[in-house]
Enzyme design. Structure first.
Site, PDB file in Angstrom:
ATOM      1  CD  GLU A 103    -142.915 -50.236-162.042  1.00  0.00           C
ATOM      2  OE1 GLU A 103    -143.291 -49.789-163.138  1.00  0.00           O
ATOM      3  OE2 GLU A 103    -142.581 -49.530-161.084  1.00  0.00           O
ATOM      4  CE1 TYR A 115    -148.877 -60.123-158.942  1.00  0.00           C
ATOM      5  CE2 TYR A 115    -146.638 -59.281-158.846  1.00  0.00           C
ATOM      6  CZ  TYR A 115    -147.973 -59.187-158.487  1.00  0.00           C
ATOM      7  OH  TYR A 115    -148.391 -58.158-157.683  1.00  0.00           O
TER       8      TYR A 115
HETATM    9  C1  LIG Z   1    -148.201 -61.643-152.785  1.00  0.00           C
HETATM   10  C2  LIG Z   1    -149.383 -62.013-151.862  1.00  0.00           C
HETATM   11  C3  LIG Z   1    -150.634 -61.278-152.343  1.00  0.00           C
HETATM   12  C4  LIG Z   1    -149.616 -63.530-151.931  1.00  0.00           C
HETATM   13  O1  LIG Z   1    -150.775 -63.823-151.143  1.00  0.00           O
HETATM   14  P1  LIG Z   1    -150.975 -65.239-150.409  1.00  0.00           P
HETATM   15  O2  LIG Z   1    -152.398 -65.346-150.037  1.00  0.00           O
HETATM   16  O3  LIG Z   1    -149.975 -65.390-149.315  1.00  0.00           O
HETATM   17  O4  LIG Z   1    -150.596 -66.249-151.599  1.00  0.00           O
HETATM   18  P2  LIG Z   1    -151.182 -67.738-151.827  1.00  0.00           P
HETATM   19  O5  LIG Z   1    -151.275 -68.446-150.533  1.00  0.00           O
HETATM   20  O6  LIG Z   1    -152.401 -67.645-152.663  1.00  0.00           O
HETATM   21  O7  LIG Z   1    -150.001 -68.387-152.671  1.00  0.00           O
HETATM   22  C5  LIG Z   1    -150.079 -68.483-154.100  1.00  0.00           C
HETATM   23  C6  LIG Z   1    -148.683 -68.607-154.670  1.00  0.00           C
HETATM   24  O8  LIG Z   1    -147.918 -67.444-154.391  1.00  0.00           O
HETATM   25  C7  LIG Z   1    -146.551 -67.803-154.196  1.00  0.00           C
HETATM   26  N1  LIG Z   1    -146.174 -67.485-152.810  1.00  0.00           N
HETATM   27  C8  LIG Z   1    -146.985 -67.039-151.829  1.00  0.00           C
HETATM   28  N2  LIG Z   1    -146.268 -66.804-150.717  1.00  0.00           N
HETATM   29  C9  LIG Z   1    -144.979 -67.102-151.015  1.00  0.00           C
HETATM   30  C10 LIG Z   1    -143.764 -67.041-150.280  1.00  0.00           C
HETATM   31  N3  LIG Z   1    -143.727 -66.636-149.002  1.00  0.00           N
HETATM   32  N4  LIG Z   1    -142.611 -67.412-150.893  1.00  0.00           N
HETATM   33  C11 LIG Z   1    -142.612 -67.805-152.188  1.00  0.00           C
HETATM   34  N5  LIG Z   1    -143.756 -67.886-152.939  1.00  0.00           N
HETATM   35  C12 LIG Z   1    -144.909 -67.541-152.349  1.00  0.00           C
HETATM   36  C13 LIG Z   1    -146.465 -69.286-154.468  1.00  0.00           C
HETATM   37  O9  LIG Z   1    -146.227 -69.458-155.856  1.00  0.00           O
HETATM   38  C14 LIG Z   1    -147.867 -69.731-154.101  1.00  0.00           C
HETATM   39  O10 LIG Z   1    -148.211 -70.935-154.727  1.00  0.00           O
HETATM   40  P3  LIG Z   1    -147.899 -72.364-153.967  1.00  0.00           P
HETATM   41  O11 LIG Z   1    -148.609 -72.279-152.646  1.00  0.00           O
HETATM   42  O12 LIG Z   1    -148.457 -73.377-154.899  1.00  0.00           O
HETATM   43  O13 LIG Z   1    -146.401 -72.411-153.807  1.00  0.00           O
HETATM   44  C15 LIG Z   1    -149.045 -61.668-150.375  1.00  0.00           C
HETATM   45  O14 LIG Z   1    -147.794 -62.229-150.043  1.00  0.00           O
HETATM   46  C16 LIG Z   1    -149.019 -60.187-150.065  1.00  0.00           C
HETATM   47  O15 LIG Z   1    -150.051 -59.584-149.806  1.00  0.00           O
HETATM   48  N6  LIG Z   1    -147.806 -59.605-150.056  1.00  0.00           N
HETATM   49  C17 LIG Z   1    -147.654 -58.188-149.683  1.00  0.00           C
HETATM   50  C18 LIG Z   1    -148.186 -57.272-150.742  1.00  0.00           C
HETATM   51  C19 LIG Z   1    -147.431 -57.432-152.043  1.00  0.00           C
HETATM   52  O16 LIG Z   1    -146.217 -57.606-152.078  1.00  0.00           O
HETATM   53  N7  LIG Z   1    -148.179 -57.359-153.165  1.00  0.00           N
HETATM   54  C20 LIG Z   1    -147.627 -57.506-154.495  1.00  0.00           C
HETATM   55  C21 LIG Z   1    -146.899 -56.333-154.990  1.00  0.00           C
HETATM   56  S1  LIG Z   1    -147.934 -54.943-155.302  1.00  0.00           S
END
Ligand SMILES: CC(C)(COP(=O)(O)OP(=O)(O)OC[C@H]1O[C@@H](n2cnc3c(N)ncnc32)[C@H](O)[C@@H]1OP(=O)(O)O)[C@@H](O)C(=O)NCCC(=O)NCCS
Length: 146
Positions: A103, A115
């Protein structure tokens, strides 16, 4: 830099709490994080020299719910969130889970994109489920077959 993985346990509470507060605009309470570091919840912590992110599942028979996944903002945007999620789904499969649910806030564009990228599809929305700075926002419920 390569990531290594350690089981998420209560002994790692302090660094995980720091990541939780830094990464989420609406972080969990301390007590919720503590409770999810004990059974029946399970997960892993991604580390370089120190923890940089973590995921946590709740498992009921052959279904898992992704309770939390986050990467320290200092280390975001370099593929570690995707690596962590793919690792989580692989470990869920190994634990004989067949479906994963989650969620997420409708405003969380980074998580939604991640996701979808790894194969989750939207099942339903809960209108106005979460309180937020502008009132309330939808919860997006997603799932994928493992
Ligand atoms: C969601 C989260 C885990 C992604 O981690 P990350 O290490 O920055 O992600 P990655 O570098 O592995 O990116 C993988 C994919 O995620 C998506 N993504 C990551 N950051 C993004 C951004 N700022 N905007 C849009 N898409 C994004 C893209 O699809 C990306 O793929 P791409 O690089 O080919 O476009 C991180 O933003 C986070 O910790 N957010 C706060 C906690 C949270 O919201 N958790 C989920 C809900 S419980």
């Amino acid at each position: 830099m390569a990531l290594s993985y350690r089981p998420a346990s209560a002994s790692l509470f302090e660094p995980l709490w720091a990541i939780e507060q830094a990464a989420h605009p609406y972080p969990w309470s301390e007590s919720l994080l503590r409770s999810c570091l004990t059974a029946p919840y399970w997960g892993e912590v991604a580390c370089t020299e120190t923890p940089v992110g973590f995921y946590l599942f709740q498992q009921v028979l052959d279904e898992v719910t992704l309770m939390n996944i986050c990467v320290d903002p200092v280390h975001q945007g370099q593929g570690w969130g995707q690596a962590l999620l793919e690792r989580a789904l692989m470990r869920a499969r190994a634990a004989e889970a067949r479906r994963c649910f989650l969620e997420v806030r409708a405003s969380n564009v980074a998580a939604l994109a991640l996701y979808r990228k790894v194969g989750f599809v939207e099942d339903v929305r809960r209108k106005g489920y979460y309180p937020c700075s502008e009132g309330r926002e939808d919860a997006v419920l997603m799932s994928c077959t493992l």
